[in-house]
Scaffold this motif. Structure first.
Motif, PDB file in Angstrom:
ATOM      1  N   TYR A 113       0.842  -1.202   0.000  1.00  0.00           N
ATOM      2  CA  TYR A 113       0.000   0.000   0.000  1.00  0.00           C
ATOM      3  C   TYR A 113       0.879   1.255   0.000  1.00  0.00           C
ATOM      4  O   TYR A 113       0.646   2.194  -0.771  1.00  0.00           O
ATOM      5  CB  TYR A 113      -0.903  -0.011   1.222  1.00  0.00           C
ATOM      6  N   VAL A 134       0.974   4.230  -2.978  1.00  0.00           N
ATOM      7  CA  VAL A 134       0.678   5.647  -2.749  1.00  0.00           C
ATOM      8  C   VAL A 134       1.884   6.515  -3.101  1.00  0.00           C
ATOM      9  O   VAL A 134       1.735   7.626  -3.617  1.00  0.00           O
ATOM     10  CB  VAL A 134       0.216   5.888  -1.301  1.00  0.00           C
ATOM     11  N   ARG A 135       3.070   6.002  -2.882  1.00  0.00           N
ATOM     12  CA  ARG A 135       4.270   6.774  -3.199  1.00  0.00           C
ATOM     13  C   ARG A 135       4.412   7.033  -4.696  1.00  0.00           C
ATOM     14  O   ARG A 135       5.132   7.953  -5.102  1.00  0.00           O
ATOM     15  CB  ARG A 135       5.525   6.066  -2.672  1.00  0.00           C
ATOM     16  N   ASN A 141       1.793  10.237  -4.657  1.00  0.00           N
ATOM     17  CA  ASN A 141       1.827  11.225  -3.578  1.00  0.00           C
ATOM     18  C   ASN A 141       2.828  10.767  -2.516  1.00  0.00           C
ATOM     19  O   ASN A 141       2.437  10.347  -1.425  1.00  0.00           O
ATOM     20  CB  ASN A 141       0.431  11.395  -2.963  1.00  0.00           C
ATOM     21  N   VAL A 201       2.879   9.239   2.711  1.00  0.00           N
ATOM     22  CA  VAL A 201       3.160   7.987   3.414  1.00  0.00           C
ATOM     23  C   VAL A 201       4.626   7.960   3.835  1.00  0.00           C
ATOM     24  O   VAL A 201       5.453   8.682   3.273  1.00  0.00           O
ATOM     25  CB  VAL A 201       2.851   6.760   2.526  1.00  0.00           C
ATOM     26  N   GLU A 243      -8.288  10.912  -3.346  1.00  0.00           N
ATOM     27  CA  GLU A 243      -7.201  10.748  -4.306  1.00  0.00           C
ATOM     28  C   GLU A 243      -6.746   9.292  -4.380  1.00  0.00           C
ATOM     29  O   GLU A 243      -6.535   8.743  -5.477  1.00  0.00           O
ATOM     30  CB  GLU A 243      -6.019  11.647  -3.923  1.00  0.00           C
ATOM     31  N   ILE A 244      -6.596   8.650  -3.228  1.00  0.00           N
ATOM     32  CA  ILE A 244      -6.163   7.249  -3.200  1.00  0.00           C
ATOM     33  C   ILE A 244      -7.199   6.358  -3.874  1.00  0.00           C
ATOM     34  O   ILE A 244      -6.861   5.468  -4.671  1.00  0.00           O
ATOM     35  CB  ILE A 244      -5.898   6.796  -1.757  1.00  0.00           C
ATOM     36  N   GLN A 254      -7.073   7.034  -7.707  1.00  0.00           N
ATOM     37  CA  GLN A 254      -5.873   6.500  -8.359  1.00  0.00           C
ATOM     38  C   GLN A 254      -5.918   4.980  -8.499  1.00  0.00           C
ATOM     39  O   GLN A 254      -5.318   4.412  -9.420  1.00  0.00           O
ATOM     40  CB  GLN A 254      -4.620   6.906  -7.560  1.00  0.00           C
ATOM     41  N   SER A 255      -6.618   4.314  -7.594  1.00  0.00           N
ATOM     42  CA  SER A 255      -6.635   2.846  -7.613  1.00  0.00           C
ATOM     43  C   SER A 255      -7.785   2.272  -8.434  1.00  0.00           C
ATOM     44  O   SER A 255      -7.701   1.132  -8.914  1.00  0.00           O
ATOM     45  CB  SER A 255      -6.725   2.308  -6.182  1.00  0.00           C
ATOM     46  N   HIS A 270      -8.018   1.540   2.578  1.00  0.00           N
ATOM     47  CA  HIS A 270      -7.032   1.553   3.665  1.00  0.00           C
ATOM     48  C   HIS A 270      -7.479   0.668   4.820  1.00  0.00           C
ATOM     49  O   HIS A 270      -6.707  -0.101   5.374  1.00  0.00           O
ATOM     50  CB  HIS A 270      -6.821   2.989   4.146  1.00  0.00           C
ATOM     51  N   TYR A 326      -8.762   4.172   8.203  1.00  0.00           N
ATOM     52  CA  TYR A 326      -8.551   5.581   7.869  1.00  0.00           C
ATOM     53  C   TYR A 326      -9.183   6.452   8.955  1.00  0.00           C
ATOM     54  O   TYR A 326     -10.314   6.913   8.831  1.00  0.00           O
ATOM     55  CB  TYR A 326      -9.149   5.894   6.497  1.00  0.00           C
ATOM     56  N   HIS A 343      -1.162   0.825   7.450  1.00  0.00           N
ATOM     57  CA  HIS A 343      -1.885   0.419   6.238  1.00  0.00           C
ATOM     58  C   HIS A 343      -2.103  -1.086   6.159  1.00  0.00           C
ATOM     59  O   HIS A 343      -2.376  -1.628   5.088  1.00  0.00           O
ATOM     60  CB  HIS A 343      -1.100   0.877   5.002  1.00  0.00           C
TER      61      HIS A 343
END
Length: 344
Positions: free
Chosen positions: A83, A87-88, A91, A95, A143-144, A147-148, A203, A206, A223
């Motif tokens: 995870y 994310v890296r 963004n 993380v 955003e997460i 993006q996924s 997640h 969260y 995570h």
């Protein structure tokens, strides 16, 4: 040979940790201190301090540190690393940076994140209802999810329904349903829905306790519950915690500001998330929100900061409103929550 000093017995192999750090070019020097970091129930987390710097070692536990029996597969350590790595890619500041990841050892090592970063849960409990942090948390979550969405490789990599059930559905929803038999059919149906509705990388924890905040941004932690699931779980989980903080601060001078936070998070998330049917996602999330309220007082991991009277108030609130058809309308739930609080 390094000299170790620690506050309590340590589960991890310290020599193994040293060897792993040396692999990535870290020389810890002659004196090394291992100190436990507190705040979680699912892992042993240790701070390594030496002349070379500070590092964090995290190892998942087979049995979580709670009153009820709660077991889970320690392979969730790998899910957490995956995870973070995902994310890296879009963004990296959101993380921690992983310093060592090796599937052959039951832990991973990451950077230590200290001041000016502070734990958001602690700030909220202290009465800091900064609306900017709420907006940041909601938009980062969107955003997460955005993006996924649609990434089949992620759906395969995070196909961890067994872990999601063991770490979230059973200890929260199944357990809370059993302890409120009159509401059990709602909880049972929701568990079945969450086992089949799967469209983004979730997640799974969260909440403010897993967000470090500063004036320049925030960093998401913990995570290990990450899996391919329904986005309603994450947004309901976050907003639920904001309602719980409002309940905690009720009748204090912080209450007016905290009344604004749940709706702020909700509306900013849904303004940013790219879902095929946003209205449907909102309805699912609203009903789940009510169930998570009860789960955080009657599940296996109840929040520690609510007194008995406030826990009972929350039980009564959920019992009254969950059976209603309006339970799928967030505005109705939010207004009812505030109205019931103010009129008690």
């Amino acid at each position: 040979m390094a000299v170790f000093s620690d506050i309590r017995p340590i589960m991890i192999d310290r020599d193994s940790v040293l060897r792993q750090l040396q692999k990535v070019g870290v020389d810890l020097g002659a004196s090394v201190t291992f100190s436990p970091l507190t705040g979680g129930v699912s892992s042993d987390i240790w701070l390594i301090e030496s002349g070379a710097g500070k590092y964090v070692v995290k190892q998942a536990l087979p049995k979580l540190k709670v009153k009820d029996h709660w077991a889970a597969d320690v392979k969730r350590n790998l899910a957490e690393q995956a995870y973070i790595n995902f994310v890296r890619t879009f963004n990296p500041r959101a993380v921690p940076k992983i310093l060592l990841s090796d599937d052959s050892v039951p832990y991973f090592i990451m950077e230590f994140l200290g001041p000016p970063l502070q734990n958001w849960k602690e700030k909220l409990l202290q009465g800091d209802g900064d609306s900017k942090k709420v907006v940041q948390a909601a938009t980062l979550l969107a955003e997460i999810h955005n993006q996924s969405r649609g990434h089949q490789s992620l759906a395969t990599r995070f196909d961890h329904l067994d872990g999601f059930y063991a770490l979230r559905l059973e200890p929260y929803l199944v357990t809370a349903g059993k302890r409120s038999p009159q509401l059990a059919p709602y909880f049972s149906a929701e568990v079945q829905r969450l086992m089949t509705d799967r469209s983004v990388l979730v997640h799974g924890d969260y909440s403010p306790k897993n967000l470090l905040v500063s004036d320049s941004g925030m960093v998401l932690l913990d995570h290990e519950v990450a899996c391919w699931a329904d986005p309603s779980f994450d947004i309901s989980f976050l907003v639920n915690h904001l309602f719980l903080k409002l309940l905690y601060h009720h009748r204090s001078h912080h209450a007016p500001q905290f009344k604004l936070l749940p709706e702020l998070a909700w509306h900013n998330y849904f303004a940013a998330v790219e879902a095929p049917d946003t209205d449907l996602l909102q309805r699912k999330s609203a009903k789940l929100l009510l169930m998570l309220m009860l789960a955080r007082v009657d599940g296996k991991s109840p929040v520690e900061y609510l007194i008995v009277e406030k826990r009972n108030w929350l039980r009564n609130f959920v019992s009254k409103y969950l059976p209603l058809s309006e339970a799928e309308e967030f505005e109705f739930i939010s207004q009812a929550f505030i109205s019931e609080l103010d009129n008690q």
